[in-house]
Each structure stands twice: as C-alpha cells, then as structure tokens.
Write a protein that holds these residues in place. Structure first.
Motif, PDB file in Angstrom:
ATOM      1  N   ILE A 184       0.830  -1.242  -0.001  1.00  0.00           N
ATOM      2  CA  ILE A 184       0.071   0.130   0.101  1.00  0.00           C
ATOM      3  C   ILE A 184       0.904   1.384   0.014  1.00  0.00           C
ATOM      4  CG2 ILE A 184      -1.678  -1.120   1.316  1.00  0.00           C
ATOM      5  CD1 ILE A 184      -0.985   0.488   3.768  1.00  0.00           C
ATOM      6  N   LYS A 185       0.252   2.129  -0.326  1.00  0.00           N
ATOM      7  CA  LYS A 185       0.941   3.667  -0.029  1.00  0.00           C
ATOM      8  C   LYS A 185       0.595   4.152   1.463  1.00  0.00           C
ATOM      9  CE  LYS A 185       2.583   3.592  -4.392  1.00  0.00           C
ATOM     10  NZ  LYS A 185       3.778   3.682  -4.843  1.00  0.00           N
ATOM     11  N   ILE A 186       1.653   4.707   2.054  1.00  0.00           N
ATOM     12  CA  ILE A 186       1.501   5.123   3.343  1.00  0.00           C
ATOM     13  C   ILE A 186       2.015   6.532   3.778  1.00  0.00           C
ATOM     14  CG2 ILE A 186       3.304   3.934   4.320  1.00  0.00           C
ATOM     15  CD1 ILE A 186       1.414   2.994   6.700  1.00  0.00           C
TER      16      ILE A 186
ATOM     17  N   LEU B  35       5.037   6.633   0.881  1.00  0.00           N
ATOM     18  CA  LEU B  35       5.978   5.508   0.594  1.00  0.00           C
ATOM     19  C   LEU B  35       5.151   4.250   0.503  1.00  0.00           C
ATOM     20  CD1 LEU B  35       8.751   6.390   3.320  1.00  0.00           C
ATOM     21  CD2 LEU B  35       8.407   6.955   0.608  1.00  0.00           C
ATOM     22  N   PRO B  36       5.760   3.425  -0.587  1.00  0.00           N
ATOM     23  CA  PRO B  36       5.200   2.074  -0.499  1.00  0.00           C
ATOM     24  C   PRO B  36       5.450   1.192   0.701  1.00  0.00           C
ATOM     25  CG  PRO B  36       7.123   2.357  -2.145  1.00  0.00           C
ATOM     26  CD  PRO B  36       6.725   3.604  -1.308  1.00  0.00           C
ATOM     27  N   ALA B  37       4.698   0.224   1.126  1.00  0.00           N
ATOM     28  CA  ALA B  37       4.908  -0.592   2.404  1.00  0.00           C
ATOM     29  C   ALA B  37       4.281  -1.937   2.065  1.00  0.00           C
ATOM     30  CB  ALA B  37       4.556   0.192   3.561  1.00  0.00           C
ATOM     31  N   GLU B  38       4.767  -2.893   2.570  1.00  0.00           N
ATOM     32  CA  GLU B  38       4.179  -4.231   2.606  1.00  0.00           C
ATOM     33  C   GLU B  38       4.471  -4.877   4.101  1.00  0.00           C
ATOM     34  OE1 GLU B  38       3.924  -7.246  -0.992  1.00  0.00           O
ATOM     35  OE2 GLU B  38       5.828  -7.606  -0.003  1.00  0.00           O
ATOM     36  N   PHE B  39       5.493  -4.363   4.749  1.00  0.00           N
ATOM     37  CA  PHE B  39       5.722  -4.789   5.966  1.00  0.00           C
ATOM     38  C   PHE B  39       6.332  -3.643   6.915  1.00  0.00           C
ATOM     39  CE2 PHE B  39       8.018  -6.421   9.840  1.00  0.00           C
ATOM     40  CZ  PHE B  39       7.318  -7.264  10.339  1.00  0.00           C
ATOM     41  N   ILE B  40       5.378  -3.186   8.007  1.00  0.00           N
ATOM     42  CA  ILE B  40       5.827  -2.098   8.874  1.00  0.00           C
ATOM     43  C   ILE B  40       5.991  -2.349  10.422  1.00  0.00           C
ATOM     44  CG2 ILE B  40       4.915   0.269   9.455  1.00  0.00           C
ATOM     45  CD1 ILE B  40       3.204   0.109   7.109  1.00  0.00           C
ATOM     46  N   THR B  41       7.039  -1.774  10.921  1.00  0.00           N
ATOM     47  CA  THR B  41       7.048  -2.158  12.419  1.00  0.00           C
ATOM     48  C   THR B  41       6.881  -0.436  13.053  1.00  0.00           C
ATOM     49  OG1 THR B  41       9.444  -1.738  12.774  1.00  0.00           O
ATOM     50  CG2 THR B  41       8.771  -3.973  12.182  1.00  0.00           C
ATOM     51  N   PHE B  42       6.503  -0.602  14.295  1.00  0.00           N
ATOM     52  CA  PHE B  42       6.013   0.782  14.807  1.00  0.00           C
ATOM     53  C   PHE B  42       6.933   0.733  16.461  1.00  0.00           C
ATOM     54  CE2 PHE B  42       2.608  -0.637  12.245  1.00  0.00           C
ATOM     55  CZ  PHE B  42       2.200   0.625  11.678  1.00  0.00           C
TER      56      PHE B  42
ATOM     57  N   PRO C  20       9.306  -1.697   1.792  1.00  0.00           N
ATOM     58  CA  PRO C  20       8.338  -1.640   0.439  1.00  0.00           C
ATOM     59  C   PRO C  20       7.811  -2.830   0.132  1.00  0.00           C
ATOM     60  CG  PRO C  20      10.209  -0.124   0.381  1.00  0.00           C
ATOM     61  CD  PRO C  20      10.515  -1.128   1.653  1.00  0.00           C
ATOM     62  N   LEU C  21       8.899  -3.964   0.229  1.00  0.00           N
ATOM     63  CA  LEU C  21       8.611  -5.382  -0.154  1.00  0.00           C
ATOM     64  C   LEU C  21       8.982  -6.233   1.110  1.00  0.00           C
ATOM     65  CD1 LEU C  21      10.023  -5.112  -3.758  1.00  0.00           C
ATOM     66  CD2 LEU C  21       7.538  -5.199  -2.934  1.00  0.00           C
ATOM     67  N   ASN C  22       8.182  -7.343   0.981  1.00  0.00           N
ATOM     68  CA  ASN C  22       8.432  -8.447   2.069  1.00  0.00           C
ATOM     69  C   ASN C  22       8.415  -9.754   1.714  1.00  0.00           C
ATOM     70  OD1 ASN C  22       9.190  -8.857   4.946  1.00  0.00           O
ATOM     71  ND2 ASN C  22       6.914  -9.475   5.376  1.00  0.00           N
ATOM     72  N   GLY C  23       8.990  -9.874   0.372  1.00  0.00           N
ATOM     73  CA  GLY C  23       8.657 -11.389  -0.221  1.00  0.00           C
ATOM     74  C   GLY C  23       9.780 -12.361   0.384  1.00  0.00           C
ATOM     75  N   LYS C  24       9.460 -13.589   0.199  1.00  0.00           N
ATOM     76  CA  LYS C  24      10.325 -14.680   0.667  1.00  0.00           C
ATOM     77  C   LYS C  24      11.224 -15.033  -0.491  1.00  0.00           C
ATOM     78  CE  LYS C  24       8.706 -18.837   1.454  1.00  0.00           C
ATOM     79  NZ  LYS C  24       7.995 -19.962   2.030  1.00  0.00           N
ATOM     80  N   ILE C  25      12.623 -15.284  -0.471  1.00  0.00           N
ATOM     81  CA  ILE C  25      13.278 -15.591  -1.549  1.00  0.00           C
ATOM     82  C   ILE C  25      13.359 -17.108  -1.227  1.00  0.00           C
ATOM     83  CG2 ILE C  25      15.728 -15.281  -2.223  1.00  0.00           C
ATOM     84  CD1 ILE C  25      13.936 -12.706  -2.373  1.00  0.00           C
TER      85      ILE C  25
END
Length: 315
Positions: free
Chosen positions: A77-79, A86-93, A104-109
């Motif tokens: 998403i855009k956040i 910014l684009p985000a797929e995983f966020i910590t707070f 921005p991305l959080n894919g498994k390699i």
C-alpha cells in the motif's frame, strides 16, 4: 470462528495466536480479511499465505499495552510517513505509534522466487537528505521516534553516489544518520583512500553482509571527523616513541566455511577516541591495541589482498 478485540478493531479468522502473560494479545496469524483502523488509515493484515513469495511470519503483532508493533500487509500500500508517501508491505512501529521500520517489499526468497524477482518489483524512492537528493530502490527505511531517518538499506545490486564530509563517494548496502540528519556512517562500494589522524587508510569491509544499513564500516562523528574505519588491506606499524615498543596491526585470515581451499579476510577496525586510537579484528589482539596519538609514529602499508565474493549469484 475465533476472534479478539483490539484497539484497531475486531480480528477474525485467527489461525494461530500468542498472548502475553497478562492476557493481552502478543501476535496472531490470520486466514481471512480484516480491516484495522489506524492513524495511517485502514490496514489489511496478511491472510492469504498461498502465494509463492509469502513469508511464514505472523500477520500482526502488538505491544503489551495493545499498541500495534508490526503488520505484514496483504498487499503493498501507499502510506503517509514523515518523509512523504511511501510504498509499504511490512511495517514495524514504536510503542508510541511512530513508524520504526518500513519495508516496501516483504517477499520470501526461494528457488521459485529469487532476489532478482523481488528486485524487479521494487520502485525507486526519492530522498532529499544531507547526502544529497537521490532516487533508489531500497530494502528498508529505519526511522527515529519523531520521524527523522535513522538508516536506509539499499539492494546489494545498487551503488549510490552520496555526499560525505570527505567528499562524494560510492556507497553500497546502506547509510546511517544522526537524529539531526547528518551522515553517521556508510559502506564504501570499493577500496577508498581516507585521510585519518594516523595517515591514509584504505577503507573497505570484505565482511559487510548487506543485511541492513544501521551500522557501517566508515563512521563519522557529529562534527564530520572519522571516528571509525574498517580496512581489509592495510598493515599499520605503530612505534611508541617513549618505550621504543613496536606493534603491528593488520587484517587476519581464517579458513573459509564455504570453500575449505580458500581463506576469508578478517578486516581490521580502527577507532579514534579523543587522543587515542584503537585496533581490533572482531576480537582483541593478545598484545596492547590502544595508543596515544601524540606518543606514537604510524607507518601504513597497503597490502594486495585478493578478494572475491563467495556468492557469485548475488545481485
């Protein structure tokens, strides 16, 4: 269908859940769509783990007080952040709700989804910082509480021209910043001659892993002076003028765990602290590794050590 109440709405379709000892929800994995109302808008945690690049990690986690700690989003998403959208797929707070890290991305390699596949999905992000105005694909952005950037982690494939206290340089892996925005450290792309208090040191870290840009081999003080430097090639001879004692510091070698027929370099780290200089290679030398700058003479020799990455397919 199991459900729990949170500050951000009701969570339904919980496939696994963990609690704090006091009974509040610590983390959970979901298998149906949920919409959480947050200060950053409506967030949809991961629930479809069937695609090849989905990581096997929890959908959402919380601090013990119920505040959001991390969220693995169903889709990028855009956040809104302190530095723009910014684009985000995983966020910590942080506990106070400020964004801590943004991926921005959080894919498994895997063999079916490569780093190159993930890289192709990334988009360039524009930054206007003390190191200059840059636009690059990044793996993550680390923020201080309050919103200033703490560090940026680049893709290994990328090298970035940045402005530093010692001139323009090519950086790899990442850059870190002080809270006021000044450059704290960066990882040189290749051997780089740097003027220090003991002479010209050739900076480069053969052991830099590229996991994050939080800590790097070339470190500056808040005043822009060299406070720490890593070399993989330099031999430093130190003569104490008072005692006449001579010590030699240099990178070391160890047997490679990947190829038993080759050796890995253990770089030498040199730290400047006030009127002293310290030397270490991941562990302390058996002999004294600290001296007072104005009591010693330093002779530096650049060694020709061959280095090649054990990962020939790294991008």
């Amino acid at each position: 269908m199991k459900q729990v109440n949170t500050k951000y709405g009701i969570l339904r379709g919980i496939s696994s859940i963990e609690y704090y000892s006091g009974g509040s929800v610590k983390e959970c994995t979901l298998n149906t769509i949920n919409k959480l109302k947050s200060p950053y808008g409506v967030l949809i945690p991961k629930y479809n783990y069937g695609i090849s690049r989905s990581k096997n990690t929890v959908s959402v986690s919380f601090y013990e007080n119920g505040n959001l700690k991390s969220i693995y989003l169903e889709n990028q998403i855009k956040i809104k952040t302190s530095i723009g959208i910014l684009p985000a797929e995983f966020i910590t707070f942080y506990d106070n709700g400020d964004i801590k890290r943004l991926f921005p991305l959080n894919g498994k390699i895997t063999a079916y989804w490569t780093e190159q596949d993930e890289y192709k999905m990334a988009e360039g992000i524009e930054f206007n910082l003390a190191i200059g105005k840059i636009k690059e694909k990044v793996i993550s952005i680390y923020f201080y509480e309050g919103g200033n950037i703490k560090s940026i982690t680049f893709w290994r494939k990328n090298s970035v021209i940045i402005r530093t206290p010692i001139g323009d340089a090519f950086a790899r892996i990442g850059t870190a910043f002080y809270p006021d925005g000044k450059l704290k450290s960066f990882e040189p792309k290749k051997n780089m001659d740097v003027n220090t208090k003991i002479g010209v040191i050739r900076a480069f870290d053969t052991e830099a892993l590229g996991i994050h840009g939080d800590s790097n081999s070339l470190v500056f003080s808040k005043e822009g002076e060299i406070s720490s430097i890593v070399t993989s090639t330099d031999r430093i001879e130190v003569l104490n003028r008072k005692s006449g004692e001579k010590q030699v510091y240099r990178p070391l070698l160890k047997r490679s765990i990947i190829d038993e027929n080759s050796m890995d370099i253990i770089p030498l780290r040199i730290e400047f602290q006030g009127d002293k200089v310290k030397f270490r290679n991941g562990f302390q030398h058996k002999f004294p590794c600290e001296c007072v700058l104005n009591e010693c003479d330093f002779k530096i020799k650049h060694l020709k050590l061959e280095y090649s990455s054990p990962c020939s397919s790294c991008i």
